[in-house]
Write an enzyme that holds these catalytic residues in place. Sequence first.
Site: not given
Length: 323
Positions: A112-114, A116
């Site tokens: 889960l990207d930074k 998000s």
Amino acid sequence: MYKKLYNRTMDEKIRINKYLSEAGICSRREADRMIEEGRITVNGKKAESGQKVSLEDEICADNIPVHKNEKKVLLLFNKPRGIVCSTKQQFDETTVTDYLDYPLRVYPVGRLDKESQGLLLLTNEGDLVNKIMRAGNYHEKEYFVTVNKPVDREFVRRMSKGVPVLDTVTRPCRVVQTGECSFRIILTQGLNRQIRRMCRYLGYEVQKLKRIRIMNLTLDGIREGEYREITAQEWEELNHLLESSTSETVIRTGEQNGNSSDHANERAGAKAGQGSKGVLPAGYRDHKQQRVRSDVRRASGSGERDRHCSGKQPNHKRRVRGS
């Protein structure tokens, strides 16, 4: 310095990278790197790539023995923005494992990207990671997304049909508009920054991206920055959904853009919104899933999906530093 625990009952030999993954030390890819760096030993000798081991072997990671442990861990974490889904710190970033400081070695199930936020699973079960995240298993992940300008029917239609990104076309997915500039989307694949890339291709920029469900597991009752262990009932439902899943790479044929005919996830799906603007059916959830969700809700929860709950279940929820 760490003492990590192996949690698999095993009679036959398996590859060393799988052993370490299932022990909760690291992913298989990271295990291969550790082997190449000479950080893994088997019976006092440096491990070799592809080597097979059993419980009778003495295996060490960075000179620390890997011991057997029967406890399986699966955590549901409401990740805030700014936390990096990695077990290795780079620069001054805060990794999810540093943030949680959990007593056993756990690592993220997928990414889960930074920028998000939302539901992130962490576990010490390597096969569980693969079964949930393998695109070939077609397991659902649901997101709430806010973009920089109004959403219309054409946007919903094109997002649902599939969008060209990363030299491929995304699988058909379920999308429903929830507000002037917001929508929910259910994916069965996990390309790098997929939703952001899909929106950008259609001329939109993501302002907020929050994952709210992975299969039958939801954010209900978990405040931002908090986590809890999976409940027995959630384990039961999850294992049922994973019955036909594989931890190996799967290639299916006869499917347009990867659109599977396997609807097992629909039993765990959530109704993604109200109204007639979306393509997600209004009745998209069944009675069993309603029961599962009802059991995990908390009266003290917050966020888009939190609701009042008159019942009370054991308090597995913990507040961690930084929340």
